[in-house]
Design an enzyme around this catalytic site. Structure first.
Site, PDB file in Angstrom:
ATOM      1  N   GLU A 282       0.890  -1.177   0.000  1.00  0.00           N
ATOM      2  CA  GLU A 282       0.000   0.000   0.000  1.00  0.00           C
ATOM      3  C   GLU A 282       0.916   1.212   0.000  1.00  0.00           C
ATOM      4  O   GLU A 282       1.592   1.474   0.998  1.00  0.00           O
ATOM      5  CB  GLU A 282      -0.897   0.010   1.248  1.00  0.00           C
ATOM      6  CG  GLU A 282      -1.903  -1.123   1.321  1.00  0.00           C
ATOM      7  CD  GLU A 282      -2.968  -1.051   0.247  1.00  0.00           C
ATOM      8  OE1 GLU A 282      -3.037  -0.048  -0.489  1.00  0.00           O
ATOM      9  OE2 GLU A 282      -3.729  -2.024   0.138  1.00  0.00           O
TER      10      GLU A 282
ATOM     11  N   CYS B  29      -2.363   9.007   3.047  1.00  0.00           N
ATOM     12  CA  CYS B  29      -2.141   8.536   1.675  1.00  0.00           C
ATOM     13  C   CYS B  29      -3.341   8.872   0.797  1.00  0.00           C
ATOM     14  O   CYS B  29      -3.179   9.180  -0.377  1.00  0.00           O
ATOM     15  CB  CYS B  29      -1.865   7.040   1.674  1.00  0.00           C
ATOM     16  SG  CYS B  29      -3.135   6.079   2.495  1.00  0.00           S
TER      17      CYS B  29
HETATM   18  P1  NAD Z   1       8.569   4.857   4.376  1.00  0.00           P
HETATM   19  O1  NAD Z   1       8.454   4.055   3.132  1.00  0.00           O
HETATM   20  O2  NAD Z   1       9.744   5.737   4.545  1.00  0.00           O
HETATM   21  O3  NAD Z   1       8.591   3.903   5.659  1.00  0.00           O
HETATM   22  C1  NAD Z   1       7.571   2.981   5.933  1.00  0.00           C
HETATM   23  C2  NAD Z   1       8.135   1.839   6.748  1.00  0.00           C
HETATM   24  O4  NAD Z   1       9.132   1.157   5.971  1.00  0.00           O
HETATM   25  C3  NAD Z   1       8.822   2.263   8.037  1.00  0.00           C
HETATM   26  O5  NAD Z   1       8.519   1.300   9.035  1.00  0.00           O
HETATM   27  C4  NAD Z   1      10.295   2.201   7.673  1.00  0.00           C
HETATM   28  O6  NAD Z   1      11.132   1.981   8.780  1.00  0.00           O
HETATM   29  C5  NAD Z   1      10.330   1.016   6.732  1.00  0.00           C
HETATM   30  N1  NAD Z   1      11.448   1.003   5.778  1.00  0.00           N
HETATM   31  C6  NAD Z   1      12.233   2.044   5.377  1.00  0.00           C
HETATM   32  N2  NAD Z   1      13.135   1.623   4.461  1.00  0.00           N
HETATM   33  C7  NAD Z   1      12.895   0.305   4.256  1.00  0.00           C
HETATM   34  C8  NAD Z   1      13.465  -0.700   3.392  1.00  0.00           C
HETATM   35  N3  NAD Z   1      14.459  -0.420   2.548  1.00  0.00           N
HETATM   36  N4  NAD Z   1      12.958  -1.943   3.437  1.00  0.00           N
HETATM   37  C9  NAD Z   1      11.927  -2.243   4.243  1.00  0.00           C
HETATM   38  N5  NAD Z   1      11.354  -1.349   5.104  1.00  0.00           N
HETATM   39  C10 NAD Z   1      11.824  -0.101   5.098  1.00  0.00           C
HETATM   40  O7  NAD Z   1       7.195   5.628   4.489  1.00  0.00           O
HETATM   41  P2  NAD Z   1       6.780   6.715   5.567  1.00  0.00           P
HETATM   42  O8  NAD Z   1       7.545   7.959   5.265  1.00  0.00           O
HETATM   43  O9  NAD Z   1       6.868   6.102   6.927  1.00  0.00           O
HETATM   44  O10 NAD Z   1       5.225   6.922   5.226  1.00  0.00           O
HETATM   45  C11 NAD Z   1       4.767   7.858   4.299  1.00  0.00           C
HETATM   46  C12 NAD Z   1       4.402   7.174   2.998  1.00  0.00           C
HETATM   47  O11 NAD Z   1       3.501   6.112   3.224  1.00  0.00           O
HETATM   48  C13 NAD Z   1       3.690   8.105   2.038  1.00  0.00           C
HETATM   49  O12 NAD Z   1       4.198   7.943   0.735  1.00  0.00           O
HETATM   50  C14 NAD Z   1       2.244   7.632   2.082  1.00  0.00           C
HETATM   51  O13 NAD Z   1       1.488   7.931   0.957  1.00  0.00           O
HETATM   52  C15 NAD Z   1       2.424   6.174   2.296  1.00  0.00           C
HETATM   53  N6  NAD Z   1       1.211   5.590   2.879  1.00  0.00           N
HETATM   54  C16 NAD Z   1       0.426   4.779   2.096  1.00  0.00           C
HETATM   55  C17 NAD Z   1      -0.743   4.252   2.599  1.00  0.00           C
HETATM   56  C18 NAD Z   1      -1.635   3.349   1.768  1.00  0.00           C
HETATM   57  O14 NAD Z   1      -2.466   2.670   2.331  1.00  0.00           O
HETATM   58  N7  NAD Z   1      -1.488   3.304   0.466  1.00  0.00           N
HETATM   59  C19 NAD Z   1      -1.112   4.537   3.906  1.00  0.00           C
HETATM   60  C20 NAD Z   1      -0.296   5.350   4.677  1.00  0.00           C
HETATM   61  C21 NAD Z   1       0.878   5.869   4.152  1.00  0.00           C
END
Ligand code: NAD
Length: 474
Positions: A242, A276
């Site tokens: 997501e 999001c």
């Molecule tokens: P992010 O991708 O930076 O981090 C999300 C999670 O992934 C965190 O727990 C982080 O520690 C982990 N992570 C970071 N690097 C990683 C890697 N290389 N491998 C595996 N895990 C890793 O996202 P964010 O900044 O925490 O959240 C914001 C983003 O999330 C926005 O783009 C938003 O649109 C999206 N979002 C999407 C939805 C949806 O349902 N589509 C819902 C909420 C947020």
């Protein structure tokens, strides 16, 4: 003294020597420490989940439902404590934190009783062919910082309902409320079925690539989603992603300006725009553009930006410094390009707390960064359109395809437009409503697979077809 929280591994609350600081975005004060797990703790959590999977996969739907309802009750019964803690680490105003906590309990309750019944493919003299769904195994859940509890629950619950066990990693920015819930459900869930471990971003790839994990369910940015897909490819782990969105709202000329102004405002600014599925581009028909943009800007001027724990705050701070600086940079870019602002735009990166004023732009060009990129902050561009076809084309001109909304008294016309949008969800005359029973997922680069409902549950299972040849000679 700063509180130290523990992780849940194999039914025990455990701590580590290495810790991470958790900061309140309203004050920039360190409010707690959490374990900084590495490979050793992850291995222990995966081992515990693998052991628990052996017996959990054999449980009946009723037994699973009872456990999930126990999780829902633990959250609901402690909602008061949990929503305050959530505001302190995430920044959102108390009322919105309360909605998230009750929403998560409600989601768990609604999905607790979902079942995946067998499907008969053929039942005649020749053969009986039946499809059953079997749990994939141990799930790795990775969660972002904007809705830490909702996202954690929407991974834990379907995993358990499907018969899987899970190792969940909250965002390093917002682990506290999740760990408090871990403590509350420790004796509700059988040991090892739910494991919650915290760590830096670097823990994420260790989860993605762990040979003891069978599936990854991830919510976060598109950039990280792509890395996860790459990591999961090594052993063909199942994945549900997501990801980001740049959702468009289209307002038709028959919409009632006064009535929709407030709703359009909150469709963009709830959780300080860090949603999001927030409206990130609003296309307004030229006949009502001037009136509606003025009405939205007037409404915005009555909303208070501040500490989410204070009464009267409508928009809290940005959750973390990195995102705060990114949003300030987008606003600066709009200024540098001479775009016009209806309100806001004065950021102060040196002040205390990650506050960004409510910022609304007046008809910036389509290729402006503030339009083309997911802002993920309290910043909204309003744009003018003259024909419906033009609005649809502009809405679809994005790598993202998460959600969108149409605003009109003529719901038939709105549905016709909705069917032409390239997104997983389209709302008509509302926004952000997600049914726990309907699939939620992104088209294009907004995701892969779906969560929620039966479609979401199936993603935690493999289909297995068992065929009995009835007229065989053996
Ligand atoms: P992010 O991708 O930076 O981090 C999300 C999670 O992934 C965190 O727990 C982080 O520690 C982990 N992570 C970071 N690097 C990683 C890697 N290389 N491998 C595996 N895990 C890793 O996202 P964010 O900044 O925490 O959240 C914001 C983003 O999330 C926005 O783009 C938003 O649109 C999206 N979002 C999407 C939805 C949806 O349902 N589509 C819902 C909420 C947020």
């Amino acid at each position: 003294m700063t509180a130290t929280y523990a992780n849940l591994i194999g039914g025990e609350m455990v701590t580590t020597d290495a810790t991470l600081d958790v900061v309140n975005p309203a004050t920039e004060q360190v409010i707690a420490r959490v374990p900084a797990c590495g490979k050793g703790e992850l291995d222990r959590a995966v081992d515990a989940a693998r052991v628990a999977f052996k017996s959990w996969r054999k449980t009946t739907p009723e037994e699973r439902q009872k456990v999930v309802l126990g999780i829902a009750a633990a959250i609901k019964d402690n909602a008061d404590e949990l929503f305050r803690l959530l505001t302190s680490e995430q920044g959102k105003p108390h009322a919105q934190a309360q909605q998230e906590i009750y929403g998560a309990a409600g989601l768990a309750k609604a999905q607790a009783g979902l079942t995946l019944d067998d499907v008969i493919n053929q039942d005649d003299d020749t053969r009986l062919s039946r499809t059953r769904r079997v749990p994939v195994g141990v799930v790795g859940g990775i969660v972002p910082w904007n809705f830490p509890i909702m996202m954690a629950i929407q991974k834990i619950v379907p995993a358990l309902v499907a018969g899987c066990t899970i190792v969940l990693k909250p965002s390093p920015f917002t682990p506290l409320t999740t760990l408090r819930i871990a403590e509350l459900i420790k004796d509700v869930v059988p040991a090892g079925t739910v494991n919650i471990i915290t760590g830096e971003d670097s823990l994420g790839p260790l989860i993605t690539e762990h040979p003891g994990i069978d599936k990854i369910t991830f919510t976060g940015s598109t950039a990280t989603g792509k890395k996860i897909m790459e990591g999961a490819a090594r052993d063909l782990k199942r994945i549900t992603l997501e990801l980001g969105g740049n959702d468009a709202s289209i307002v038709l000329p028959d919409a009632d300006v006064e009535k929709v102004a407030e709703q359009l405002f909150w469709s963009s600014f709830s959780n300080a725009g860090q949603v999001c599925i927030a409206a990130k581009r609003i296309y307004i028909h030229e006949d009502i553009y001037d009136d509606l943009s003025r009405a939205i800007a007037d409404y915005a001027k009555g909303v208070t930006v501040g500490d989410g724990s204070q009464q009267g705050t409508g928009v809290g701070p940005i959750q973390n410094r990195k995102q705060f600086e990114r949003v300030c940079d987008l606003i600066q870019d709009a200024k540098d390009n001479g775009y016009s602002f209806l309100t806001g735009g004065d950021t102060d990166p040196s002040g205390t707390g990650y506050y960004v004023p409510i910022t609304i732009l007046d008809n910036p060009p389509e290729d402006a960064r503030i339009v083309a990129e997911e802002q993920f902050g309290p910043v909204m561009p309003l744009m003018k359109f003259s024909s419906v076809d033009e609005a649809i084309a502009r809405a679809n001109a994005s790598q993202y395809g998460l959600a969108g909304a149409i605003w009109s008294k003529d719901t038939d016309a709105a549905v016709e437009i909705a069917e032409q949008l390239e997104t997983g969800t389209v709302w008509i005359n509302e926004f952000m409503h997600l049914s726990p029973l309907a699939p939620f997922g992104g088209h294009k680069q907004s995701g892969f697979g779906a969560e929620y409902g039966i479609d979401g549950l199936k993603e935690f299972t493999y289909p297995q077809v068992i065929t009995v040849k009835r007229d065989a000679v053996v």
